[in-house]
Design an enzyme around this catalytic site. Structure first.
Site, PDB file in Angstrom:
ATOM      1  N   THR A 141      39.787  40.550  49.133  1.00  0.00           N
ATOM      2  CA  THR A 141      38.819  39.452  49.071  1.00  0.00           C
ATOM      3  C   THR A 141      38.055  39.492  47.753  1.00  0.00           C
ATOM      4  O   THR A 141      37.946  38.489  47.041  1.00  0.00           O
ATOM      5  CB  THR A 141      37.830  39.552  50.255  1.00  0.00           C
ATOM      6  OG1 THR A 141      38.555  39.375  51.472  1.00  0.00           O
ATOM      7  CG2 THR A 141      36.728  38.504  50.145  1.00  0.00           C
ATOM      8  N   CYS A 142      37.555  40.675  47.436  1.00  0.00           N
ATOM      9  CA  CYS A 142      36.745  40.800  46.223  1.00  0.00           C
ATOM     10  C   CYS A 142      37.598  40.615  44.966  1.00  0.00           C
ATOM     11  O   CYS A 142      37.190  39.958  44.017  1.00  0.00           O
ATOM     12  CB  CYS A 142      36.057  42.165  46.235  1.00  0.00           C
ATOM     13  SG  CYS A 142      34.759  42.349  45.006  1.00  0.00           S
TER      14      CYS A 142
ATOM     15  N   GLY B  90      41.973  41.638  53.556  1.00  0.00           N
ATOM     16  CA  GLY B  90      41.397  42.959  53.361  1.00  0.00           C
ATOM     17  C   GLY B  90      40.131  42.884  52.528  1.00  0.00           C
ATOM     18  O   GLY B  90      39.866  41.887  51.846  1.00  0.00           O
ATOM     19  N   CYS B  91      39.349  43.949  52.571  1.00  0.00           N
ATOM     20  CA  CYS B  91      38.064  43.962  51.871  1.00  0.00           C
ATOM     21  C   CYS B  91      38.265  43.936  50.354  1.00  0.00           C
ATOM     22  O   CYS B  91      37.719  43.092  49.653  1.00  0.00           O
ATOM     23  CB  CYS B  91      37.242  45.173  52.296  1.00  0.00           C
ATOM     24  SG  CYS B  91      38.121  46.747  52.222  1.00  0.00           S
ATOM     25  N   TYR B  92      39.067  44.883  49.853  1.00  0.00           N
ATOM     26  CA  TYR B  92      39.337  44.905  48.410  1.00  0.00           C
ATOM     27  C   TYR B  92      40.007  43.607  47.946  1.00  0.00           C
ATOM     28  O   TYR B  92      39.626  43.044  46.911  1.00  0.00           O
ATOM     29  CB  TYR B  92      40.237  46.086  48.053  1.00  0.00           C
ATOM     30  CG  TYR B  92      39.586  47.448  48.027  1.00  0.00           C
ATOM     31  CD1 TYR B  92      38.489  47.711  47.209  1.00  0.00           C
ATOM     32  CD2 TYR B  92      40.096  48.500  48.785  1.00  0.00           C
ATOM     33  CE1 TYR B  92      37.925  48.979  47.158  1.00  0.00           C
ATOM     34  CE2 TYR B  92      39.540  49.778  48.744  1.00  0.00           C
ATOM     35  CZ  TYR B  92      38.455  50.011  47.922  1.00  0.00           C
ATOM     36  OH  TYR B  92      37.905  51.263  47.871  1.00  0.00           O
TER      37      TYR B  92
END
Lengths: 349, 349, 349, 349
Positions: free
Chosen positions: C155-156, C151-153
């Site tokens: 990963t960060c 997911g995007c969140y």
């Protein structure tokens, strides 16, 4: 003495803005909010800005005649051909009506049909209605029972060009209006094209050669010119919430008119009009300077090089272009001070 | 009877917003606008929103004592250590002063010096000043001659957390405030970092571990807790004009407190406070719902999984975070209704 | 030699971005684009950016096994539990699969069910899948047939915190991630909450205490820490198209670690990782500096005053947070240079 | 074999974009970056997007002749009349020069003086320079030593209207160009008017009747028409980073030409031009569909009601309107494939 008002179509942006303005109007009480989609739901579920400020829930307004017995003014902020369908003589007997939709703006029902793709539901009422562009039609608005609140683009465009036509300054076949609007003009509809990521960081024209507001503008300007006018109107979408800027072009008939003379003609034409600000030399219309207010700013210039007049004008599309002008119409119809509830200075930034 | 006010630092965003609010205040007349950089220039050259609304030009306010003879309240919207430098006992004798800068917010001049990189110009006056967070300090504000209007982040942060500390609900060393502000907080200075293209379509934290508002927040919360508090405060820049959202975290002392109980504690703490809206279950604080108003929206939740309290709160940084609260302070100091001139409902969109 | 790829869910933002990246990848040819809603329509009707660039029309991909015979890699950019439903052993025999949805991210199907409100459609395949966070799982990704793109969140967030856990630097119960995302993360769905006027000029938190990415982050960090971790994760919506910034907080175990030491630990941990940029002292993560690229920028600081670590990290949510990492995974799985097709420098402004 | 290039004016937005494009150009190496204000500072201090990507520091380029011995192409992204001042015959002997400023765009030095308020520094070189609008002047660009890269508005406007003039389709005195640009066009200068809060949520026209790009557009169109053309050009500022949309109006000479015929004329005129996309019926130019690319999208329509042609066209002002076209010119001058380094598909959203 306060009046009571009802609002149909409460879930839309124009109704939301109308509510906000009316909450600051000393002589008005909001009696009810009608919304088909939000029946029995607190209004702050639609618009959380009104949490603890307006403790009303939306109602089913289908028994309109009965609901209108208790109110003085009805605002219709509904989709087109809705207001024309539900209005009855009985409603108009008991209540003054201000329709923010397009139903009573166009005199000609065939033009209406061609642009709104439906047969006008009530030509009889249409004949009794008044076009509510306050600065130009004040006398007819005052006694009216049914006022058609002008479209957002037409308000900005017509007021931009009216002094030119009233003073016979331009070639009638030379008018081009290149208009730009913030996105609230598209309404609160879950449409793909109105998504944040589709609008943000982009700019486009739309409805090229065919926008519905074209005949409304032509009708009003033709009346002033006392000759039929055909013009080009091109709307564009700006990645911002509020505001319309219209840039209008026309060929000057008399090359002796310069920018200073033109500004005087405008200042003269709009003398005493509180909401029209003809800008001084060097200033230009910008939407930020009218945001949150009922003002229209107009900056007329002559381009001597091309012998053209170039006008920029700006409004807050939700206020002077919709709900503010509706309240201005109400004020005129009810004998209130015309700026009642509309005194707020523009909010920047 | 109307009072007269003067405004120093008229060219900034907070002064501009103060002017807008005061124009709608029935009991106030703006006597003069002081601005070093705009002397003798019409105010609408700085802020065209006021074209034809406020026909004042800016003045040189260096003869402050004489200028203050004619006004009841002086607002200072000036850079830090300016107000502390120019204020004199004579000014304060004739005039109540509300300082929107940081000069009188911090009790401790060494903390001031450490964060503002300058020696405090007037510790004597500092001792007489009152911290103007209206909901918490109303009694002291009422008789005050000199009020320090709180910072934007502190207003939002302190009101977010005050009920927790007053009720001894959290571990004092566990507070983290992750705050986000619109760009008007940076002021109207021609700085590269504030250019449209630098801010738009980006998001960043700044002043990590070292923002000036940290000691202001710690000071106010420590007073409530009656114990020194050290906390983490991280501000972020949001690509929008107005609004602050603060997301605050703290470890819950009593695991039996759930979200419902917590909400009741907040509603109780802020009972009767018109400008504090403790949101109902399911709602969250969003800056759009307070924009253009003096409200603070607070949504307190308990995360039972991590035993943490998570609070979101939102204000309009230029209103409750600056000029609106300044007017609220003026209302308290002058005996006006506390919401005078601040009744506007939030404007959306 | 070029490989051929197919893409399911072509009408969404992640597929659109994947197409853009793959068009610049020298070793890949897009064989087909599957979209239920756009069957037989030219892809540029969905995404006009590809007009005259990609002359493909969308296809009905329901005969997936047969379609997969002709491709080397299948990308699924579909809603959750779609990919898990349609994948068959036969598809996986002929084709490597990179799933950009949530279907194969969570090891535990009960956690999946609790957060995605549906029963996992294919626990067998789940057992064979690999979590595709490239920098942490490269060895397992290389031989994998089925990769779950993170997911995007997550990963960060995971890359922000991994070095802390790998080095045992923080109290495990002290992690708070306050994350902010641009609006493209909401996908291309005609939802009221994603309209321009609802998002623009506002900032909010959402899914407070309950966002679906929380267990994904906890799972990955727990694996690194070799202990179960429970943390607070709060996402926020930023009025911009692209970008995620995560601000993470944790209590430092060893007060002797300062910012310089911490930065070295991070630089060491990510040594040789082209897409991870540990920022130098004084710099902070900002989404504008990674926009349009596959980089993650990380700025780790120690706040000695509160004994906390504060990390900011930024990615382009559509690239490193979705389609870019999917291509990075493809490169690893296919033996290409890991940065193939991902060399573009960030685009500013 | 790779060529080496130098860039003057490295601290501006166009240089930054040029660097980004050139980093993806297989046949180019950036030898040095000249910037008066950033001498000896790492380029990533100006543009953090290049952190760890481009490890160059800016240099003092005042010894230009000596610096140019080592490069094949010099790009000048400097303020006007800078490039004209510093260029010497010796520089042009050793190096091809592409000037992105206005210095060599206008044939007539009096027109230059009138619009740029300074005397042209080098009329001799002006006589040797070529106007670098690639699609129209390819043959002259190929052998040129000094190319004047066109302005952003002119690129969009001239390509919009060239087919009309080449085909003698319109009244020459009827041209109106209403153009709208994103804010990066204002450059990276700390100017009050370019602050986020001044631009965001607003829309305005500027330089009404007097913008510097007017004579550049008139010069190019007059050459095509082989008659002097005077036209109206009105630029507007859009609250977005990138993109220009030009809406052009002109009176049709032959009323038998309809939209379909017009589109064919455009497709024919731009046959084989990779970067010009004449849009199909029903599509309109929007800046989002060209963002991040070197394309220009053109949508020509006939409004039979008013007998006018209405053209919308869009470019990325930093790419086709500046640095992309500069690279396209370089490719032509150096014999590279014309699209080298410019293959990136538009990036949306």
């Amino acid at each position: 003495m306060m009046i009571k008002v009802g609002i149909l179509g409460a879930s839309g942006y124009t109704a939301n803005e109308l509510v906000r303005i009316l909450l600051g109007h000393k002589e008005v009480e909001i009696a009810w909010l009608g919304s088909q989609s939000q029946i029995d739901k607190p209004y702050h579920h639609s618009y959380q800005n009104f949490f603890q400020i307006l403790p009303l829930s939306c109602i089913d307004a289908s028994e309109l005649e009965s609901l209108c017995k208790h109110i003085d003014v009805l605002f219709c902020a509904t989709p087109h051909n809705f207001c024309a369908t539900i209005l009855t003589p009985k409603v108009l007997e008991s209540t003054k009506v201000i329709d923010l939709s397009a139903d009573f703006r166009l005199r000609d029902i065939e033009t209406f049909a061609a642009h709104y793709h439906t047969t006008h539901a009530n030509p009889t009422l249409l004949a009794q209605s008044v076009y509510g562009l306050c600065e130009l039609n004040r006398a007819q608005i005052k006694p009216a029972r049914l006022v058609a609140n002008p479209g957002c683009y037409p308000t900005c465009s017509i007021l931009s060009l009216a002094p030119l036509l009233a003073n016979n300054l331009i070639d009638l076949d030379s008018i081009i209006i290149d208009a730009k609007s913030g996105t609230s003009g598209a309404g609160r509809k879950a449409a793909l094209d109105s998504l944040f990521c589709e609008v943000n960081e982009s700019f486009k024209a739309y409805s090229i050669t065919s926008h519905r507001h074209t005949p409304e503008i032509e009708q009003a300007l033709s009346e002033i010119a006392k000759e039929p006018i055909t013009l080009s109107f091109t709307p564009h979408l700006v990645p911002m919430n509020r505001g319309i800027l219209a840039t209008s072009y026309a060929r000057l008939r008399d090359p002796k008119v310069d920018s200073t003379a033109l500004r005087h003609i405008y200042k003269d034409f709009y003398k005493g009009e509180y909401f029209v600000r003809v800008l001084d030399h060097g200033l230009s219309a910008q939407t930020r300077w009218v945001k949150g207010s009922n003002f229209i700013d107009i900056a007329p210039y002559v381009d001597t090089r091309t012998n053209r007049i170039i006008i920029t004008a700006s409004i807050d599309n939700l206020i002077k272009g919709a709900s503010g002008q509706a309240v201005q119409n109400m004020n005129i119809m009810c004998g209130f001070r015309e700026s009642s509830g509309l005194e707020a200075a523009p909010m920047f930034p």
